[in-house]
Design a protein around this motif. Structure first.
Motif, PDB file in Angstrom:
ATOM      1  N   VAL A   1       0.910  -1.065   0.124  1.00  0.00           N
ATOM      2  CA  VAL A   1      -0.137   0.071  -0.183  1.00  0.00           C
ATOM      3  C   VAL A   1       0.974   1.276  -0.073  1.00  0.00           C
ATOM      4  O   VAL A   1       1.531   1.375   0.907  1.00  0.00           O
ATOM      5  CB  VAL A   1      -0.906   0.081   1.180  1.00  0.00           C
ATOM      6  N   GLY A   2       0.921   2.044  -1.329  1.00  0.00           N
ATOM      7  CA  GLY A   2       1.769   3.310  -1.034  1.00  0.00           C
ATOM      8  C   GLY A   2       2.981   2.906  -2.142  1.00  0.00           C
ATOM      9  O   GLY A   2       4.250   2.438  -1.534  1.00  0.00           O
ATOM     10  N   THR A   3       2.810   2.972  -3.293  1.00  0.00           N
ATOM     11  CA  THR A   3       3.826   2.640  -4.396  1.00  0.00           C
ATOM     12  C   THR A   3       4.707   3.567  -4.731  1.00  0.00           C
ATOM     13  O   THR A   3       6.002   3.427  -5.003  1.00  0.00           O
ATOM     14  CB  THR A   3       3.364   1.781  -5.595  1.00  0.00           C
ATOM     15  N   PHE A   4       4.364   4.902  -5.111  1.00  0.00           N
ATOM     16  CA  PHE A   4       5.086   5.987  -5.385  1.00  0.00           C
ATOM     17  C   PHE A   4       5.942   5.738  -6.779  1.00  0.00           C
ATOM     18  O   PHE A   4       5.243   5.261  -7.631  1.00  0.00           O
ATOM     19  CB  PHE A   4       5.937   6.535  -4.413  1.00  0.00           C
ATOM     20  N   THR A   5       6.963   5.920  -6.828  1.00  0.00           N
ATOM     21  CA  THR A   5       7.609   5.763  -7.993  1.00  0.00           C
ATOM     22  C   THR A   5       8.454   4.470  -8.016  1.00  0.00           C
ATOM     23  O   THR A   5       9.031   3.992  -9.115  1.00  0.00           O
ATOM     24  CB  THR A   5       8.863   6.559  -8.173  1.00  0.00           C
ATOM     25  N   GLY A   6       8.077   3.498  -6.988  1.00  0.00           N
ATOM     26  CA  GLY A   6       8.257   2.066  -7.263  1.00  0.00           C
ATOM     27  C   GLY A   6       9.545   1.483  -6.630  1.00  0.00           C
ATOM     28  O   GLY A   6       9.889   0.217  -6.899  1.00  0.00           O
ATOM     29  N   LEU A   7      10.139   2.007  -5.901  1.00  0.00           N
ATOM     30  CA  LEU A   7      11.471   1.524  -5.203  1.00  0.00           C
ATOM     31  C   LEU A   7      10.994   0.221  -4.337  1.00  0.00           C
ATOM     32  O   LEU A   7      11.713  -0.785  -4.483  1.00  0.00           O
ATOM     33  CB  LEU A   7      12.437   2.692  -4.523  1.00  0.00           C
ATOM     34  N   SER A   8      10.404   0.503  -3.364  1.00  0.00           N
ATOM     35  CA  SER A   8       9.901  -0.648  -2.648  1.00  0.00           C
ATOM     36  C   SER A   8       9.190  -1.755  -3.266  1.00  0.00           C
ATOM     37  O   SER A   8       9.457  -3.045  -2.914  1.00  0.00           O
ATOM     38  CB  SER A   8       8.812  -0.438  -1.420  1.00  0.00           C
ATOM     39  N   SER A   9       8.464  -1.647  -4.398  1.00  0.00           N
ATOM     40  CA  SER A   9       7.646  -2.607  -4.974  1.00  0.00           C
ATOM     41  C   SER A   9       8.442  -3.238  -6.180  1.00  0.00           C
ATOM     42  O   SER A   9       8.621  -4.570  -6.166  1.00  0.00           O
ATOM     43  CB  SER A   9       6.519  -2.170  -5.935  1.00  0.00           C
ATOM     44  N   LEU A  10       9.571  -2.788  -6.531  1.00  0.00           N
ATOM     45  CA  LEU A  10      10.578  -3.395  -7.303  1.00  0.00           C
ATOM     46  C   LEU A  10      11.376  -4.243  -6.427  1.00  0.00           C
ATOM     47  O   LEU A  10      11.670  -5.393  -6.982  1.00  0.00           O
ATOM     48  CB  LEU A  10      11.451  -2.099  -7.796  1.00  0.00           C
ATOM     49  N   SER A  11      11.594  -3.781  -5.130  1.00  0.00           N
ATOM     50  CA  SER A  11      12.512  -4.548  -4.272  1.00  0.00           C
ATOM     51  C   SER A  11      11.811  -5.970  -3.945  1.00  0.00           C
ATOM     52  O   SER A  11      12.458  -7.064  -3.993  1.00  0.00           O
ATOM     53  CB  SER A  11      12.842  -3.668  -3.243  1.00  0.00           C
ATOM     54  N   ILE A  12      10.536  -5.713  -3.562  1.00  0.00           N
ATOM     55  CA  ILE A  12       9.623  -6.705  -3.357  1.00  0.00           C
ATOM     56  C   ILE A  12       9.564  -7.737  -4.435  1.00  0.00           C
ATOM     57  O   ILE A  12       9.663  -9.005  -4.315  1.00  0.00           O
ATOM     58  CB  ILE A  12       8.536  -6.550  -2.700  1.00  0.00           C
ATOM     59  N   ALA A  13       9.115  -7.243  -5.527  1.00  0.00           N
ATOM     60  CA  ALA A  13       9.002  -8.215  -6.716  1.00  0.00           C
ATOM     61  C   ALA A  13      10.282  -8.996  -7.114  1.00  0.00           C
ATOM     62  O   ALA A  13      10.296  -9.885  -7.515  1.00  0.00           O
ATOM     63  CB  ALA A  13       8.599  -7.213  -7.962  1.00  0.00           C
ATOM     64  N   ARG A  14      11.440  -8.225  -6.965  1.00  0.00           N
ATOM     65  CA  ARG A  14      12.593  -8.909  -7.380  1.00  0.00           C
ATOM     66  C   ARG A  14      12.893 -10.232  -6.308  1.00  0.00           C
ATOM     67  O   ARG A  14      13.770 -11.031  -6.566  1.00  0.00           O
ATOM     68  CB  ARG A  14      13.957  -7.939  -7.362  1.00  0.00           C
ATOM     69  N   GLY A  15      12.362 -10.286  -5.113  1.00  0.00           N
ATOM     70  CA  GLY A  15      12.663 -10.936  -4.097  1.00  0.00           C
ATOM     71  C   GLY A  15      11.713 -12.355  -4.244  1.00  0.00           C
ATOM     72  O   GLY A  15      11.791 -13.176  -3.460  1.00  0.00           O
ATOM     73  N   LEU A  16      10.527 -11.965  -4.999  1.00  0.00           N
ATOM     74  CA  LEU A  16       9.613 -13.183  -4.983  1.00  0.00           C
ATOM     75  C   LEU A  16       9.715 -14.621  -5.353  1.00  0.00           C
ATOM     76  O   LEU A  16      10.820 -14.643  -6.393  1.00  0.00           O
ATOM     77  CB  LEU A  16       8.423 -12.653  -6.009  1.00  0.00           C
ATOM     78  N   ALA A  17       9.428 -15.433  -4.930  1.00  0.00           N
ATOM     79  CA  ALA A  17       9.658 -16.815  -5.232  1.00  0.00           C
ATOM     80  C   ALA A  17       9.115 -17.146  -6.644  1.00  0.00           C
ATOM     81  O   ALA A  17       8.365 -16.209  -7.178  1.00  0.00           O
ATOM     82  CB  ALA A  17       8.965 -17.912  -4.538  1.00  0.00           C
ATOM     83  N   ASP A  18       9.636 -18.043  -7.385  1.00  0.00           N
ATOM     84  CA  ASP A  18       8.921 -18.406  -8.798  1.00  0.00           C
ATOM     85  C   ASP A  18       7.363 -18.689  -8.722  1.00  0.00           C
ATOM     86  O   ASP A  18       6.725 -18.989  -7.732  1.00  0.00           O
ATOM     87  CB  ASP A  18       9.516 -19.859  -9.292  1.00  0.00           C
ATOM     88  N   GLY A  19       6.660 -17.694  -9.571  1.00  0.00           N
ATOM     89  CA  GLY A  19       5.173 -17.639  -9.575  1.00  0.00           C
ATOM     90  C   GLY A  19       4.611 -16.821  -8.633  1.00  0.00           C
ATOM     91  O   GLY A  19       3.522 -16.494  -8.523  1.00  0.00           O
ATOM     92  N   GLY A  20       5.378 -15.833  -7.853  1.00  0.00           N
ATOM     93  CA  GLY A  20       5.207 -15.237  -6.745  1.00  0.00           C
ATOM     94  C   GLY A  20       4.289 -13.791  -7.506  1.00  0.00           C
ATOM     95  O   GLY A  20       4.659 -13.431  -8.544  1.00  0.00           O
ATOM     96  N   ARG A  21       3.435 -13.180  -6.937  1.00  0.00           N
ATOM     97  CA  ARG A  21       2.815 -11.937  -7.122  1.00  0.00           C
ATOM     98  C   ARG A  21       2.715 -11.025  -6.309  1.00  0.00           C
ATOM     99  O   ARG A  21       2.455 -11.234  -5.082  1.00  0.00           O
ATOM    100  CB  ARG A  21       1.300 -12.420  -7.568  1.00  0.00           C
TER     101      ARG A  21
END
Ligand SMILES: C[S@@+](CC[C@H](N)C(=O)[O-])C[C@H]1O[C@@H](n2cnc3c(N)ncnc32)[C@H](O)[C@@H]1O
Length: 217
Positions: free
Chosen positions: A69-89
């Motif tokens: 909740v709260g994405t702004f220009t994407g640094l936190s989402s980029l970091s979480i997305a890069r750490g997701l397991a295969d098939g993660g969302r």
């Protein structure tokens, strides 16, 4: 208590950054672009050390379902997305297309855009469209402080037992100790609500502006 906490001076903060793995090109450019294009709002971006922490934690936990909740220009989402397991969302909630258009560009550049869904609009309403049952491994809350308690109440029941909820800015530049403004009181009230919540155990980490890490019991 006799323990004396360590004061994080600007020099010590510089040292901390210099002795952490440096950001790669995508993260470095996202930070540079955000500061250049949005100089008045760039302080909303999470710190680089938090970004590194989010990615490591997401990887270590093997996260498959995450919400931000709260994405702004994407640094936190980029970091979480890069750490997701295969098939993660990762499902992101934000109110601004101006900010999140930047995020979309960097998600694509990092090759993680296919793992992220962005829902634009007031998060308090949009979170209710998530499945009601506990299905989330990781939650990151970093939007308007006045709604923190609402976001918490929507997301704790949707987090799996053993899952983590991370909440940013919970030390609020130290103003939680003697709240004056509405936002000071909102963060202090949120901290009181969270620590009394018997569904979780939690610790506030003194990283950046304070990061609450709560584990659903
Ligand atoms: C502190 S910034 C988030 C920083 C981001 N996590 C990062 O890593 O750069 C807060 C974000 O919350 C969004 N926001 C504010 N009020 C909101 C609301 N009611 N619903 C959803 N998003 C909101 C703003 O548009 C802004 O992008």
């Amino acid at each position: 208590m006799s323990f004396r906490p360590l004061p994080l001076t600007p020099e010590l903060h510089e040292y901390l950054l210099a002795h952490s793995t440096p950001p790669d090109d995508v993260v470095a450019e996202l930070i540079t672009e955000t500061r250049a294009a949005l100089p008045r709002n760039a302080t909303m971006q999470i710190g680089f050390e938090q970004a590194a922490f989010l990615r490591m934690l997401t990887t270590a936990l093997g996260v498959r379902r995450a919400v931000e909740v709260g994405t702004f220009t994407g640094l936190s989402s980029l970091s979480i997305a890069r750490g997701l397991a295969d098939g993660g969302r990762l499902t992101c909630f934000d109110i601004s297309t101006e900010y999140t258009d930047v995020a979309r560009r960097y998600w694509k550049r990092a090759g993680v855009d296919d793992r992220i869904e962005l829902r634009i609009g007031p998060a308090a309403e949009n979170l209710r469209s998530l499945p009601d049952e506990p299905h989330l491994d990781l939650v990151f809350i970093d939007a308007d402080k006045e709604s923190y308690s609402t976001y918490w109440n929507e997301l704790v029941p949707r987090t799996k037992s053993g899952g983590l909820l991370l909440v940013d800015n919970t030390l609020w530049s130290g103003r939680v100790v003697a709240p004056q403004s509405e936002s000071d009181r909102a963060v202090a009230d949120f901290n009181a609500l969270a620590v009394a919540d018997t569904r979780v155990e939690l610790v506030i980490l003194p990283i950046s502006d304070g990061l609450t890490m709560a584990r659903k019991l």
